[in-house]
Motif scaffolding. Sequence first.
Motif, PDB file in Angstrom:
ATOM      1  N   ARG A   1     -76.341  71.356 -50.227  1.00  0.00           N
ATOM      2  CA  ARG A   1     -76.160  70.642 -49.053  1.00  0.00           C
ATOM      3  C   ARG A   1     -77.982  70.669 -48.511  1.00  0.00           C
ATOM      4  NH1 ARG A   1     -71.540  72.238 -45.432  1.00  0.00           N
ATOM      5  NH2 ARG A   1     -71.784  71.039 -43.817  1.00  0.00           N
ATOM      6  N   ARG A   2     -78.690  72.165 -48.150  1.00  0.00           N
ATOM      7  CA  ARG A   2     -79.645  72.383 -48.040  1.00  0.00           C
ATOM      8  C   ARG A   2     -80.779  71.665 -48.924  1.00  0.00           C
ATOM      9  NH1 ARG A   2     -82.197  73.123 -43.611  1.00  0.00           N
ATOM     10  NH2 ARG A   2     -83.877  74.736 -44.452  1.00  0.00           N
ATOM     11  N   ALA A   3     -81.202  71.145 -49.789  1.00  0.00           N
ATOM     12  CA  ALA A   3     -81.835  70.118 -50.510  1.00  0.00           C
ATOM     13  C   ALA A   3     -81.558  69.164 -50.304  1.00  0.00           C
ATOM     14  CB  ALA A   3     -81.955  70.569 -52.142  1.00  0.00           C
ATOM     15  N   LYS A   4     -80.714  68.907 -49.915  1.00  0.00           N
ATOM     16  CA  LYS A   4     -80.302  67.516 -49.284  1.00  0.00           C
ATOM     17  C   LYS A   4     -80.739  67.429 -47.738  1.00  0.00           C
ATOM     18  CE  LYS A   4     -75.986  63.814 -47.778  1.00  0.00           C
ATOM     19  NZ  LYS A   4     -74.882  64.383 -48.018  1.00  0.00           N
ATOM     20  N   GLU A   5     -80.436  68.359 -46.833  1.00  0.00           N
ATOM     21  CA  GLU A   5     -80.783  67.896 -45.869  1.00  0.00           C
ATOM     22  C   GLU A   5     -82.488  67.856 -45.384  1.00  0.00           C
ATOM     23  OE1 GLU A   5     -78.970  72.166 -43.735  1.00  0.00           O
ATOM     24  OE2 GLU A   5     -77.168  71.600 -43.898  1.00  0.00           O
ATOM     25  N   GLN A   6     -83.316  68.912 -46.599  1.00  0.00           N
ATOM     26  CA  GLN A   6     -84.482  69.312 -46.073  1.00  0.00           C
ATOM     27  C   GLN A   6     -85.403  67.339 -46.898  1.00  0.00           C
ATOM     28  OE1 GLN A   6     -85.652  72.811 -48.729  1.00  0.00           O
ATOM     29  NE2 GLN A   6     -85.241  73.660 -46.813  1.00  0.00           N
ATOM     30  N   GLY A   7     -84.681  66.913 -47.664  1.00  0.00           N
ATOM     31  CA  GLY A   7     -84.866  65.545 -48.438  1.00  0.00           C
ATOM     32  C   GLY A   7     -84.960  65.779 -49.762  1.00  0.00           C
ATOM     33  N   LEU A   8     -85.371  66.399 -50.353  1.00  0.00           N
ATOM     34  CA  LEU A   8     -85.469  66.519 -51.886  1.00  0.00           C
ATOM     35  C   LEU A   8     -84.785  66.070 -52.287  1.00  0.00           C
ATOM     36  CD1 LEU A   8     -85.505  70.743 -51.502  1.00  0.00           C
ATOM     37  CD2 LEU A   8     -87.621  69.510 -50.618  1.00  0.00           C
ATOM     38  N   ILE A   9     -83.260  65.479 -52.500  1.00  0.00           N
ATOM     39  CA  ILE A   9     -82.495  64.777 -53.235  1.00  0.00           C
ATOM     40  C   ILE A   9     -82.428  63.943 -52.733  1.00  0.00           C
ATOM     41  CG2 ILE A   9     -80.438  64.825 -53.619  1.00  0.00           C
ATOM     42  CD1 ILE A   9     -79.675  67.800 -53.808  1.00  0.00           C
ATOM     43  N   SER A  10     -82.631  62.487 -53.469  1.00  0.00           N
ATOM     44  CA  SER A  10     -82.079  60.921 -53.380  1.00  0.00           C
ATOM     45  C   SER A  10     -80.958  60.658 -54.406  1.00  0.00           C
ATOM     46  CB  SER A  10     -83.051  59.978 -53.772  1.00  0.00           C
ATOM     47  OG  SER A  10     -83.059  58.887 -53.234  1.00  0.00           O
ATOM     48  N   TYR A  11     -79.983  59.886 -53.635  1.00  0.00           N
ATOM     49  CA  TYR A  11     -78.524  60.176 -54.393  1.00  0.00           C
ATOM     50  C   TYR A  11     -78.467  58.635 -54.494  1.00  0.00           C
ATOM     51  CZ  TYR A  11     -73.936  60.139 -56.334  1.00  0.00           C
ATOM     52  OH  TYR A  11     -72.541  60.302 -56.318  1.00  0.00           O
ATOM     53  N   MET A  12     -78.096  58.013 -55.860  1.00  0.00           N
ATOM     54  CA  MET A  12     -77.406  56.178 -55.987  1.00  0.00           C
ATOM     55  C   MET A  12     -76.034  56.446 -56.643  1.00  0.00           C
ATOM     56  SD  MET A  12     -78.789  53.047 -57.500  1.00  0.00           S
ATOM     57  CE  MET A  12     -78.148  53.179 -59.289  1.00  0.00           C
ATOM     58  N   PRO A  13     -74.998  56.224 -55.899  1.00  0.00           N
ATOM     59  CA  PRO A  13     -73.986  56.430 -56.293  1.00  0.00           C
ATOM     60  C   PRO A  13     -74.017  55.262 -57.190  1.00  0.00           C
ATOM     61  CG  PRO A  13     -73.630  56.940 -54.190  1.00  0.00           C
ATOM     62  CD  PRO A  13     -74.897  56.571 -54.861  1.00  0.00           C
ATOM     63  N   GLU A  14     -72.877  55.381 -58.399  1.00  0.00           N
ATOM     64  CA  GLU A  14     -72.098  53.960 -58.659  1.00  0.00           C
ATOM     65  C   GLU A  14     -71.904  52.389 -57.818  1.00  0.00           C
ATOM     66  OE1 GLU A  14     -69.516  52.410 -62.585  1.00  0.00           O
ATOM     67  OE2 GLU A  14     -68.853  54.421 -61.812  1.00  0.00           O
ATOM     68  N   ASP A  15     -70.659  53.443 -56.633  1.00  0.00           N
ATOM     69  CA  ASP A  15     -70.091  52.286 -55.641  1.00  0.00           C
ATOM     70  C   ASP A  15     -71.288  52.149 -54.574  1.00  0.00           C
ATOM     71  OD1 ASP A  15     -69.929  53.921 -55.210  1.00  0.00           O
ATOM     72  OD2 ASP A  15     -68.057  54.467 -54.608  1.00  0.00           O
ATOM     73  N   SER A  16     -72.810  52.568 -54.395  1.00  0.00           N
ATOM     74  CA  SER A  16     -72.926  51.534 -53.429  1.00  0.00           C
ATOM     75  C   SER A  16     -73.912  50.780 -53.058  1.00  0.00           C
ATOM     76  CB  SER A  16     -74.124  53.088 -53.701  1.00  0.00           C
ATOM     77  OG  SER A  16     -75.638  52.747 -55.016  1.00  0.00           O
ATOM     78  N   PHE A  17     -74.027  49.984 -51.906  1.00  0.00           N
ATOM     79  CA  PHE A  17     -74.503  48.473 -52.140  1.00  0.00           C
ATOM     80  C   PHE A  17     -75.334  48.494 -50.258  1.00  0.00           C
ATOM     81  CE2 PHE A  17     -70.336  48.534 -53.774  1.00  0.00           C
ATOM     82  CZ  PHE A  17     -70.272  46.909 -54.726  1.00  0.00           C
ATOM     83  N   PRO A  18     -76.094  47.760 -51.117  1.00  0.00           N
ATOM     84  CA  PRO A  18     -77.211  48.193 -50.133  1.00  0.00           C
ATOM     85  C   PRO A  18     -76.948  46.915 -48.761  1.00  0.00           C
ATOM     86  CG  PRO A  18     -77.856  45.939 -51.478  1.00  0.00           C
ATOM     87  CD  PRO A  18     -76.807  46.789 -52.024  1.00  0.00           C
ATOM     88  N   TYR A  19     -77.344  47.103 -47.562  1.00  0.00           N
ATOM     89  CA  TYR A  19     -76.686  46.731 -46.783  1.00  0.00           C
ATOM     90  C   TYR A  19     -76.775  45.194 -46.211  1.00  0.00           C
ATOM     91  CZ  TYR A  19     -76.104  51.335 -44.733  1.00  0.00           C
ATOM     92  OH  TYR A  19     -75.948  52.998 -44.427  1.00  0.00           O
ATOM     93  N   ASP A  20     -75.797  43.865 -46.974  1.00  0.00           N
ATOM     94  CA  ASP A  20     -76.230  42.749 -46.782  1.00  0.00           C
ATOM     95  C   ASP A  20     -76.688  42.907 -46.045  1.00  0.00           C
ATOM     96  OD1 ASP A  20     -74.693  42.621 -49.447  1.00  0.00           O
ATOM     97  OD2 ASP A  20     -72.422  41.536 -48.756  1.00  0.00           O
TER      98      ASP A  20
END
Length: 246
Positions: A72-91
């Motif tokens: 959670r802290r790593a996420k807040e610090q921008g250390l993690i970038s996550y792409m879920p399987e069901d993610s989509f860009p903004y159409d």
Amino acid sequence: MTEPQPIVSVTSLTREVDGRLILHDVNFNVLSGEIFGIVGPNGAGKTTTLRILAGIITKYEGSVTIHGNTPRRAKEQGLISYMPEDSFPYDRLTGLENLEFYAKLYAGGQKERIEEFIERGIKIASLGQRIYDKVSGYSRGMKRRLLIARTLMVHPVVAILDEPTSSLDVESAVRIRNTIRSMSGKSTVILSSHNLLEVEYLCDRVMMLNMGRQIIIGKPREIVELTRAGNLEESFLKLIGEGNDK
């Protein structure tokens, strides 16, 4: 030469939901700059593991650290970038506008970093002039490439990719695999995939899960040799088959 150090450390990871064990006593480290694969049948606990690493699921037992921080802290610090399987860009946005939006989120208002991220994202997406078109007109492969670009362009300490080439045509899948491979040594990449031959090609090491339990972890070639199989796919069938027979 300095040995790579663990950037991700997972010890005795266990998660239970409504009395059902989703993960049980999972242990692994991921080295800095490594491409690490997590594989297993449906329901094995792959996506749950990735969501814990990404700081999305926060209720679990055991210890999980990323660059010395909780997920959670790593996420807040921008250390993690996550792409879920069901993610989509903004159409409703163009491909470029999608990249700009995420670049601003990660750059902390620094104009030079925003421009650097966008330039890298355009290169990774490799969409040509279509980058200026609205995403609603993109094919699935083009959308997936944009998502990969959005995830990797910020050069995260850890990039987490859930089924990055799921349901893609061969050309798009090859492009994405080559992009992920190019990140080796730059960012640590943790991915899941049902395509075991893809995992064998991409990953430095692999962990197999079955029914929430860790079956084996090691380099693809070592696992293949240990199981006396022809490739990682055959190894998977042997190991998971044995696990399900117990």
